[in-house]
Each structure stands twice: as structure tokens, then as C-alpha cells.
Motif scaffolding. Structure first.
Motif, PDB file in Angstrom:
ATOM      1  N   THR A 388       0.829  -1.208   0.000  1.00  0.00           N
ATOM      2  CA  THR A 388       0.000   0.000   0.000  1.00  0.00           C
ATOM      3  C   THR A 388       0.863   1.257   0.000  1.00  0.00           C
ATOM      4  O   THR A 388       0.585   2.223  -0.728  1.00  0.00           O
ATOM      5  CB  THR A 388      -0.932  -0.004   1.216  1.00  0.00           C
ATOM      6  OG1 THR A 388      -1.746  -1.180   1.186  1.00  0.00           O
ATOM      7  CG2 THR A 388      -1.831   1.222   1.221  1.00  0.00           C
ATOM      8  N   ILE A 389       1.927   1.239   0.794  1.00  0.00           N
ATOM      9  CA  ILE A 389       2.828   2.394   0.835  1.00  0.00           C
ATOM     10  C   ILE A 389       3.569   2.533  -0.485  1.00  0.00           C
ATOM     11  O   ILE A 389       3.775   3.645  -0.987  1.00  0.00           O
ATOM     12  CB  ILE A 389       3.808   2.245   2.015  1.00  0.00           C
ATOM     13  CG1 ILE A 389       3.023   2.284   3.334  1.00  0.00           C
ATOM     14  CG2 ILE A 389       4.879   3.323   1.983  1.00  0.00           C
ATOM     15  CD1 ILE A 389       3.864   1.975   4.549  1.00  0.00           C
ATOM     16  N   ARG A 390       3.961   1.412  -1.061  1.00  0.00           N
ATOM     17  CA  ARG A 390       4.671   1.466  -2.343  1.00  0.00           C
ATOM     18  C   ARG A 390       3.789   2.059  -3.433  1.00  0.00           C
ATOM     19  O   ARG A 390       4.230   2.895  -4.239  1.00  0.00           O
ATOM     20  CB  ARG A 390       5.128   0.058  -2.742  1.00  0.00           C
ATOM     21  CG  ARG A 390       6.164   0.025  -3.855  1.00  0.00           C
ATOM     22  CD  ARG A 390       6.525  -1.402  -4.227  1.00  0.00           C
ATOM     23  NE  ARG A 390       5.436  -2.058  -4.910  1.00  0.00           N
ATOM     24  CZ  ARG A 390       5.173  -1.906  -6.209  1.00  0.00           C
ATOM     25  NH1 ARG A 390       5.894  -1.088  -6.945  1.00  0.00           N
ATOM     26  NH2 ARG A 390       4.169  -2.544  -6.763  1.00  0.00           N
ATOM     27  N   GLN A 391       2.542   1.636  -3.476  1.00  0.00           N
ATOM     28  CA  GLN A 391       1.622   2.201  -4.474  1.00  0.00           C
ATOM     29  C   GLN A 391       1.415   3.695  -4.234  1.00  0.00           C
ATOM     30  O   GLN A 391       1.374   4.484  -5.187  1.00  0.00           O
ATOM     31  CB  GLN A 391       0.288   1.453  -4.419  1.00  0.00           C
ATOM     32  CG  GLN A 391       0.373   0.013  -4.913  1.00  0.00           C
ATOM     33  CD  GLN A 391      -0.946  -0.713  -4.782  1.00  0.00           C
ATOM     34  OE1 GLN A 391      -1.951  -0.143  -4.333  1.00  0.00           O
ATOM     35  NE2 GLN A 391      -0.973  -1.973  -5.160  1.00  0.00           N
ATOM     36  N   TYR A 392       1.295   4.063  -2.979  1.00  0.00           N
ATOM     37  CA  TYR A 392       1.142   5.483  -2.652  1.00  0.00           C
ATOM     38  C   TYR A 392       2.364   6.268  -3.129  1.00  0.00           C
ATOM     39  O   TYR A 392       2.240   7.333  -3.738  1.00  0.00           O
ATOM     40  CB  TYR A 392       0.961   5.649  -1.139  1.00  0.00           C
ATOM     41  CG  TYR A 392       0.878   7.093  -0.687  1.00  0.00           C
ATOM     42  CD1 TYR A 392      -0.336   7.773  -0.684  1.00  0.00           C
ATOM     43  CD2 TYR A 392       2.018   7.763  -0.248  1.00  0.00           C
ATOM     44  CE1 TYR A 392      -0.410   9.098  -0.270  1.00  0.00           C
ATOM     45  CE2 TYR A 392       1.956   9.079   0.170  1.00  0.00           C
ATOM     46  CZ  TYR A 392       0.734   9.743   0.156  1.00  0.00           C
ATOM     47  OH  TYR A 392       0.674  11.063   0.565  1.00  0.00           O
ATOM     48  N   GLY A 393       3.552   5.746  -2.844  1.00  0.00           N
ATOM     49  CA  GLY A 393       4.760   6.452  -3.249  1.00  0.00           C
ATOM     50  C   GLY A 393       4.863   6.586  -4.754  1.00  0.00           C
ATOM     51  O   GLY A 393       5.280   7.633  -5.275  1.00  0.00           O
ATOM     52  N   THR A 394       4.477   5.546  -5.486  1.00  0.00           N
ATOM     53  CA  THR A 394       4.519   5.608  -6.942  1.00  0.00           C
ATOM     54  C   THR A 394       3.580   6.674  -7.473  1.00  0.00           C
ATOM     55  O   THR A 394       3.915   7.422  -8.405  1.00  0.00           O
ATOM     56  CB  THR A 394       4.146   4.232  -7.535  1.00  0.00           C
ATOM     57  OG1 THR A 394       5.021   3.237  -7.005  1.00  0.00           O
ATOM     58  CG2 THR A 394       4.278   4.247  -9.051  1.00  0.00           C
TER      59      THR A 394
END
Length: 909
Positions: A388-394
């Protein structure tokens, strides 16, 4: 101090090989145990070391330690923090997976699906299921790779002749197992297809999936994962989670603080990830600061479905956490979000385009705020963001997304180029970056300006996956490289060669056809000629998996190839090889040979093809020509010439560059060299070639094919222990492959049955005879290896009349069926049986045998022993024992002692 877990010595061996990234079949081959035994050890290690999957287990592989104690240290985020609450949900899911075939735990990102699924899996292991497997699908961006991800977790490699899904099905078909598929949403359709096949073919398998949307497959039961419970009668999982995460420094909070925490958890809708992010700020902001910071973004949460609001709760918490970061750390979080697998500070520095020391410092700060998970191990420190954090960062990358992905791609190209297979840790190195290589390729392939880089990465990934024995993916990557190249034919030919290694005949035909078309499209008629000629010759050479072309179609292909070749030397030599193959096929299939196409003519054509390819310096074409010549010499009854040719072929290929085509040729050549050496009585050479074949990494998953000639050689030698150990691998692999009825496996099965007979184990012998009945039985069984192994056992048991009957037909009547390797053994045994049984033609049979087996030291010694027995010369008979010993045939040496003592001789002998 680090805790330890006691493991057995055998578990220690398995753990070490898991750490070296070997598959279960490779481990089984190295330890001479069955794949099922390896699986049992792996399951035990997963439980003892409390890790969820094979990748985590590989990280636990220790440096050498004493007394079999393995250090226990945290590895994956699933075990880095305590599991809080969810008792009701966990009990509900346990109930569902014990009564339903497929359960999908559905909920928004950050609700806690993964932690709940892992807790359920841990409880289910051992109590409700024999085996539990956990597969994280976060790194999987290609639906075609889902089965590969599952296979990697199960420790499976690909078996030639079947795809990865079929290999997974074979492994799970009779297992009472739970398969946990985590984070299915990004490849939902692909997961649904694989799960549906698994459920339809594995009746005792249960699947627990986590996803943001249901799979829509038969048998599916959807379980909506709720947020963490909010205060009811003083109990609250949400508050308990906040307290646990906030108290990492030993701080305890009073009752008044709990009221504030309750308000925070309510504003975050009980979303686990949002609560963890907020709790991580307790030490720096305090509860008042967290409450104030959360108030503003949550004003936007009005209207919409509750599930959507929960999504917004996590986003609000992420927005808030992101806003509280320094701009430098914000930038770093955004840029490292392109990594799909754990990454190092060095890798992050390159992609973030910053100094490594500064990046390492920034990564530590992000980890302190629960935005990254850090894993320290003897192999180095890695970081990763939860999905979830990775998608947010992207998403936050916005305008710089292409630039960051381009740097990630450049890093991937460097990593791929730096992976060299001569390093002992190259497997681990590849596995560590493979998911990022795939993700970078998936992006680059869609970007026109990155086409050249995408081609480079696809081509390199094809090479790497082939060496890693992920040959299904290798073929896919070669085909992908072809689609990205202006000159596609070379990559299509490579893909066709991989298809040959996979025993995928239809793909081989399709890809060589496509290569010919690609050659013609750019005016390369010589290349097209080679492709078409290769199709024709493959139809003859690989009848076991390539469909036999009608004669007229094959002739048309060769004629077209000849026309396209023109004056091109390289193409012409391949056409010449195809013509020799046509001649050999005609010699074999015609009752008496075709007019003008005798065996001698065929040999002459094959010799010419060998000379042409050798002069042209084309090692692979020369190997094919030598293969045709071997077949012609065998069909002519020239065992020794055939053996010489096969060994020449192996020597040629040993120095050839390692490519898919050369690998396939070498595997075929090693099998034929072992076979031919048996035919000439050179057991030492036969075992040498057969051992190389058995140890070839591409055959690790097909142990029945890998070990077949080694079993035959050891059976001839009387190496009972080696046969019994090798037969475990053979039988295990044969069953996992779906019990194929290939006639080529007949000699090995008959050899093992004979050894059990020699040992007096009739039950085991009967088991192997039943396996033999399952195989195709061509004429060479009755008059070749079947007669040889049956007669050997009958003579051993003193059943002389039965032995005479089994081998009664004169060699001249059946020579075509025993020419390859069985002819000498047939006539030697026939002579020995006649002598021992007191047959009136014994002397004549001995004279005939002496002529036929001349040059075969083992068969000649057997005939010489029989002659000494007929002449009643026990001293001469005993003298042959030393020859048998020197030739590596312990069985015949020991049998000599028995026979020279007068046992098993007819009355008066």
C-alpha cells in the motif's frame, strides 16, 4: 542473545541447499532422497524457524555452526512485529478454510489482510493441513508468472513437456494442503485461471486468497475482512495495536491516554496500517500532536460507501505521514517505491540519484516512521515498503515517474549484466533482483523510447532464466525480445531451442516457422533455409515430442530450403544434414530400404554432412550431422563406429558456447554416448557420460530422464546400492511427471527390476514390472534389453531351460532390434546359457559369439568364461574375474567365482 532452534543433521543439509536456492528436486538429487522427503524437511523447517515461506527460509540458511543449531533472527515483515487481536476473525477464517475449497479474504488496502492470513496459516499448519504454503504475489506483474511464483515457493522447477501450472498441479494433486495467495488484486484474472485449474485437479487442496476484490472462481467463499474492532465494553483490537506499536521504547500509557487513542483509532476507522503509521509518530508528536495532525485531512471524509471511506482513511494517514517528512525524505520515499522487491541502500542511491551515505540515513528515518521495513542479515541490510505504501509512493512521483523508472531500468540492466554464473552465489543474486528485472521490463516494453533497452533486458533475462532453469520463462523472454527487435529471427531461433529443451514440439515448429518468416521479411534467404531445414530434421530426430511430418511435407521443406540456400555455404551445410536425415529415416522405415537409398548410401551422406559442417566451423550443425551418422552406423550394426561418433559429438559440444541449442544437443549427446559405451562394454565411460547427464541442472526436475542410463550402467556393473538409490529419484520424478509411458524409459525400469530380482526382493521387482507394463514396449524390449535383463536373472537363479527359451532366437533373425547396445550382450548370454544348460549347439554358439563380440571387453570376457567352463577349465574361468574387476563389473566378477566352483553347471559339467 539470539535464540536457537535445534534441527536434525538432514534438515541442516536441506536448509543449506534451500539457502543456495536449489529446488526440491535438485536437493533430492544431491542428497539421494525423494522429493517428498525434501518437502517434509522444508515443512518442518518452516515450522521450527517460524517463517511463512521458502524465501524467508533461504535467508535463514546459516553460516557453518555447531551442533546443528540455527540462529533465529527476524527476516520478513510478517514476523518483525507482534500480532495483535483478530481472535474472532482468525477463528472464523480457520472455520471457513476447513470446510470450503476456496476462501478469499477481501478488504481495502491497509485493513490487515496479510497479517490475518499469515496468522491463519500458522494456526492451520499441522493441525488442519499436512502442508501450508504462502505465496506473496506483490512482485508479480505478469499473469503468466503466477504459476512460476507458486512453484518457487513450493521448491519446484519446470519439467520439460509440461508448463509450470502443470508442475504445481502434479506437486499438489494428492496433498492435503493450504495454499495462501497474498495480494492477488494486481493480477486478478491470472490468479483466477490458475486457482480454478488447481481446485479442479487437486481435490484435497484449499486456497486462501487475499485481495481487494473477489476472484470470481467456482467454490469461492468471500470473507470481508473488517477493520480492527473499536472499543466495546473496554476491549479494542485497534487500541491494543496502537499501544503495542507505540510502546516500542517501553513506554506505558495510562487510562486517560487510552481515551485519546480511542479517538485516533475511530478517526482512522480501525484500519491497521493507518493505526501503525500513527503509532510510529507517538514518540515525536505525542497523542495531542497526532490528534491535531489527523483532524484536518479527515474533514474531507464525507459521503460515499464505508469501504471507500476506509480507503480514504489509509490515504489520509499516508498523506499525513508523508507531509510530516522532510522534503528530502519525501523524495526518497517516492523514488524507492519503484522497487518491487527488497533493495539495498546502494540500489536506492542509484535510483534516487543521490549520495549513498545520505540515502542510507534517509532509509533509516523512513523505517523509524514505519514507512519502510528493514531487514538485517549476514548477507546485508535490505529495505522494502509494504504494498500500500509502495503504491502510494509511486502515485506521488507524478511528473518524475518516467525519469525514476528509467533510472530503475538502468540499474536493472547493470544488475543483469553483472550476474555471472561462475560465481557460487549467483542463484541467490539472481533471485534477489529477478522481480525488479521483470517489473522494469514490463514498463520499458510499453515505452517506445525505451525499446532498445527493453530488448537488451528481455534478451539478458532470457539468458539468465535459462541458466536458472526457468526455461518456460526463458522461452517467453526470447519471444518478447524478438517482438522488440528489428531482427527477430535470432531470438526466435533461441526460443525454439528452449522449446526443444522443454520438449514442446509444437512450439519448436511454430517458432522455427516464425524465424523463417522473419528472415524472409528482411531478405535473409540463407537464414530462412536453415530454419526450414531444421524443422525437417527435428521431425526425424525428436520423434518423442516433435510431431512427425508427412513425408511429402518434409520433402517440400528440404526442397524449399535447398532453393533458398543458393550458394550460401552455412545454409547449404544445414540442408545437407537435413538430406542425410531424410535418407536415414527412409532406411529405417522402409522394409528393405528404398532404391538408391541403402544404409551404405545413408552413411555416405551423413559422413559428407559431417565433413561439410566441420569445414564450415558450425559446431551445432556438426553435432546434428554426427547424430545422423550415429543413427546410420547403428542401423548398419557397427556398434563401435557408433560409439566413437557419439563420443566425438560430446567432445565437440563440451567446448561450444553455452546456449539453449548447444545445451539441448549436449543432453541428447550424453545420453547417446552413455548408451553407446554400454554397447561396446566400456562401463567406465558409460558411467562417466551417464553421471554427467544425471547431474545436468536442466534435468533436475526430470530425474527419470536424467538417471535412466546411469541406472542401466550400474545394473550392468552390479552396483546394487547405486541402483537402489538412483531408483528412488527415478520413480519419484516419474510419478511427479504424471507417469509418462515413454518407451525410452524401458531399459532403466527393466534394469531396476532385474536388480531387485538378483536381490531376491520379489515384491519390489513386481512393483517395477508393473511400472514397465505401463510403458510402451517396442520390439527392442522383447529381443533387446528385455531379453538381456531377463536372461541375466534367469541364469543367476539357475533357471537354465527358461533362460534358453528366453534367448532362443538366433541373432541373425533379430539383429535390427538389438543392434544399438544389446547385440553383444544378447549373443554372449545366449552362448553362456547354452554352455550352462548343456545345449548341443553350445560350441557353435560360442564360436559365433566370439566373432560378434570381438572388441567388446566385457562381452568377450563373458564368452571366454563360458568357453572355459565348456572346456572344464576352472582356472581359466577364474582368470576372467580380474578382467571383470578391471572393467568395473563387480557382479560378473563375483559370479565367476560361483561358476568356476562348479555351481549352476549341468550334471557332469
Amino acid at each position: 542473545m539470539t535464540a536457537t532452534v535445534d534441527i536434525s543433521p538432514r534438515e541442516g543439509d536441506v536448509l543449506e541447499l534451500v539457502g543456495a536456492h536449489f529446488s526440491n528436486a535438485e536437493i533430492a538429487a544431491r542428497l539421494s532422497i525423494s522429493v517428498r522427503t525434501v518437502e517434509s524437511h522444508v515443512s518442518s523447517l518452516l515450522r521450527k524457524l517460524e517463517v511463512p515461506d521458502r524465501r524467508a527460509l533461504a535467508h535463514r540458511a546459516p553460516e557453518p555452526t555447531s551442533a546443528g543449531a540455527v540462529p533465529v533472527a527476524p527476516v520478513l515483515p510478517a514476523v518483525l512485529t507482534s500480532y495483535v487481536g483478530r481472535a474472532g476473525e482468525q477463528a472464523a477464517l480457520i472455520g471457513l478454510i476447513t470446510t470450503r475449497r476456496e476462501v478469499t479474504a477481501v478488504g481495502p488496502g491497509g485493513v490487515g489482510k496479510t497479517r490475518l492470513a499469515l496468522a491463519v496459516a500458522a494456526e492451520a499448519a499441522g493441525e488442519h493441513f499436512d502442508t501450508v504454503w504462502y505465496v506473496d504475489l506483490v512482485p508479480v506483474t505478469d499473469p503468466e508468472m503466477i504459476a512460476t511464483a507458486i512453484a518457487a515457493t513450493l521448491g519446484l522447477g519446470e519439467q520439460p513437456g509440461r508448463d509450470m501450472t502443470e508442475s504445481v498441479i502434479a506437486a499438489l494433486s494428492d496433498r492435503h494442503a493450504l495454499l495462501v495467495l497474498d495480494n492477488c488484486e494486481q493480477v486478478l484474472d491470472g490468479v483466477a485461471l490458475v486457482v480454478e485449474r488447481l481446485l479442479a485437479t487437486c481435490p484435497r487442496l484449499t486456497v486462501l486468497a487475499t485481495s481487494r476484490a473477489q476472484l470470481m472462481v467456482p467454490f469461492e467463499h468471500v470473507y470481508q475482512v473488517p477493520p480492527l474492532s473499536l472499543p466495546v465494553d473496554g476491549e479494542s483490537d485497534a487500541v491494543a495495536l496502537f499501544l503495542d506499536r507505540a510502546a516500542v521504547d517501553g513506554t506505558t500509557l495510562d487510562a486517560a491516554a487510552r481515551e485519546q487513542i480511542t479517538v485516533i483509532c475511530e478517526r482512522l476507522d480501525g484500519m491497521a496500517l493507518a493505526i501503525e503509521l500513527a503509532a510510529a509518530r507517538y514518540r515525536t508528536l505525542g497523542l495531542d500532536g497526532i490528534t491535531a495532525a489527523l483532524s484536518h485531512p479527515l474533514r474531507m471524509l464525507t459521503g460515499g460507501f464505508r469501504a471507500n471511506e476506509r480507503h480514504r482513511s489509509v490515504r489520509a494517514a499516508l498523506d499525513w505521514s508523508h507531509a510530516l517528512l522532510d522534503p528530502v525524505d519525501q523524495e526518497l520515499l517516492r523514488r524507492v517505491s519503484v522497487f518491487v522487491a527488497p533493495f539495498t541502500a546502494t540500489a536506492a542511491a542509484q535510483v534516487a540519484e543521490s549520495d549513498e551515505f545520505l540515502v542510507a540515513d534517509g532509509l533509516a528515518r523512513l523505517a523509524e516512521q514505519s514507512l519502510l521495513v528493514v531487514t538485517a542479515s549476514p548477507r546485508g541490510t535490505t529495505y522494502r515498503a509494504l504494498e500500500t505504501i509502495r503504491q502510494y509512493g509511486t502515485e506521488q512521483l507524478a511528473d518524475e515517474l518516467s525519469a525514476v523508472r528509467a533510472r530503475h531500468l538502468r540499474w536493472c540492466l547493470e544488475q543483469a549484466a553483472g550476474l555471472t554464473v561462475d560465481r557460487p552465489d549467483w542463484r541467490a543474486g539472481f533471485d534477489a533482483v529477478a522481480d525488479d528485472l521483470r517489473a522494469a521490463l514490463a514498463w520499458a516494453a510499453q515505452e517506445p523510447e525505451q525499446r532498445a533497452n527493453a530488448y537488451r533486458l528481455a534478451q539478458r533475462l532470457a539468458e539468465l532464466t535459462f541458466t536458472r532453469t526457468l526455461i518456460g520463462e526463458s522461452q517467453l523472454r526470447y519471444e518478447q525480445a524478438a517482438s522488440l527487435s528489428e531482427e527477430a529471427a535470432t531470438e526466435l531461433r533461441n526460443a525454439a531451442a528452449v522449446a526443444a529443451c522443454r520438449m514442446r514440439g509444437d512450439d519448436l515448429y511454430r517458432l522455427y516457422r516464425a524465424a523463417a518468416e522473419a528472415d524472409l521479411s528482411v531478405g535473409n534467404t540463407a537464414g530462412a533455409a536453415r530454419d526450414l531445414a531444421t524443422i525437417a530434421i527435428s521431425s526425424y530426430r525428436f520423434a518423442g515430442f516433435v510431431r512427425q511430418l508427412p513425408v511429402e511435407e518434409s520433402d517440400a521443406l528440404v526442397a524449399q530450403a535447398r532453393e533458398l540456400a543458393g550458394q550460401d555455404e552455412a545454409a547449404s551445410v544445414v540442408v545437407a544434414v537435413a538430406e542425410a536425415g531424410q535418407a536415414l529415416n527412409a532406411s529405417i522405415t522402409a522394409a528393405d530400404g528404398l532404391p538408391g537409398n541403402s544404409v551404405a548410401d545413408t552413411i555416405a551422406l551423413a559422413v559428407r554432412a559431417v565433413e561439410l559442417t566441420h569445414s564450415a566451423g558450425d559446431a551445432l550443425a556438426e553435432s546434428i550431422a554426427l547424430d545422423v551418422l550415429t543413427g546410420a552406423q547403428s542401423w548398419a550394426g557397427d556398434t563401435f563406429a557408433a560409439a566413437t561418433t557419439t563420443q566425438r559429438r560430446v567432445t565437440l559440444l563440451a567446448s561450444a558456447p553455452v546456449t539453449p541449442a548447444a545445451t539441448h544437443e549436449l543432453i541428447e549427446a550424453l545420453g547417446e554416448a552413455a548408451e553407446a559405451s554400454l554397447g561396446t562394454g566400456d562401463l567406465h565411460a558409460a558411467r562417466r557420460w551417464a553421471t554427467q547427464l544425471a547431474e545436468h541442472p536442466l534435468l533436475a526436475e526430470v530425474g527419470h530422464r536424467a538417471t535412466s542410463w546411469l541406472l542401466v550402467a550400474d545394473a550392468f556393473a552390479g552396483n546394487v546400492d547405486q541402483v537402489l538409490a538412483g531408483s528412488v529419484r527415478f520413480l519419484d520424478a516419474w510419478r511427479r511427471a504424471g507417469s509418462p509411458a515413454r518407451a525410452s524409459l524401458g531399459p532403466a525400469v527393466a534394469a531396476v527390476a532385474m536388480i531387485h530380482g538378483l536381490q531376491g526382493d520379489q515384491d519390489a521387482r513386481q512393483e517395477w514390472l508393473e511400472i514397465f507394463d505401463h510403458l510402451d514396449t517396442p520390439p527392442e524390449h522383447a529381443f533387446g534389453y528385455g531379453a538381456v535383463f531377463d536372461t541375466t536373472l534367469l541364469l543367476h537363479n539357475g533357471q537354465l531351460p527358461e533362460a534358453l527359451e528366453r534367448i532362443a532366437r538366433p541373432p541373425s533373425e533379430i539383429w535390427k532390434w538389438v543392434t544399438w547396445i544389446w547385440h553383444h550382450w544378447y549373443v554372449a548370454l545366449r552362448a553362456e546359457a547354452a554352455v550352462l544348460a548343456g545345449h548341443p549347439d553350445a560350441r557353435a554358439r560360442l564360436t559365433e559369439a566370439q566373432t560378434i563380440v570381438s572388441g567388446n571387453p566385457l562381452a568377450a570376457a563373458q564368452v571366454e568364461r563360458a568357453a572355459a567352463l565348456l572346456d572344464n577349465d576352472p582356472a581359466a574361468a577364474r582368470a576372467t574375474a580380474a578382467r571383470f574387476d578391471a572393467l568395473g563389473c563387480r557382479y560378473q566378477s563375483e559370479r565367476t567365482t560361483i561358476l568356476a566352483a562348479g555351481n549352476q553347471l549341468p550334471a557332469g559339467g
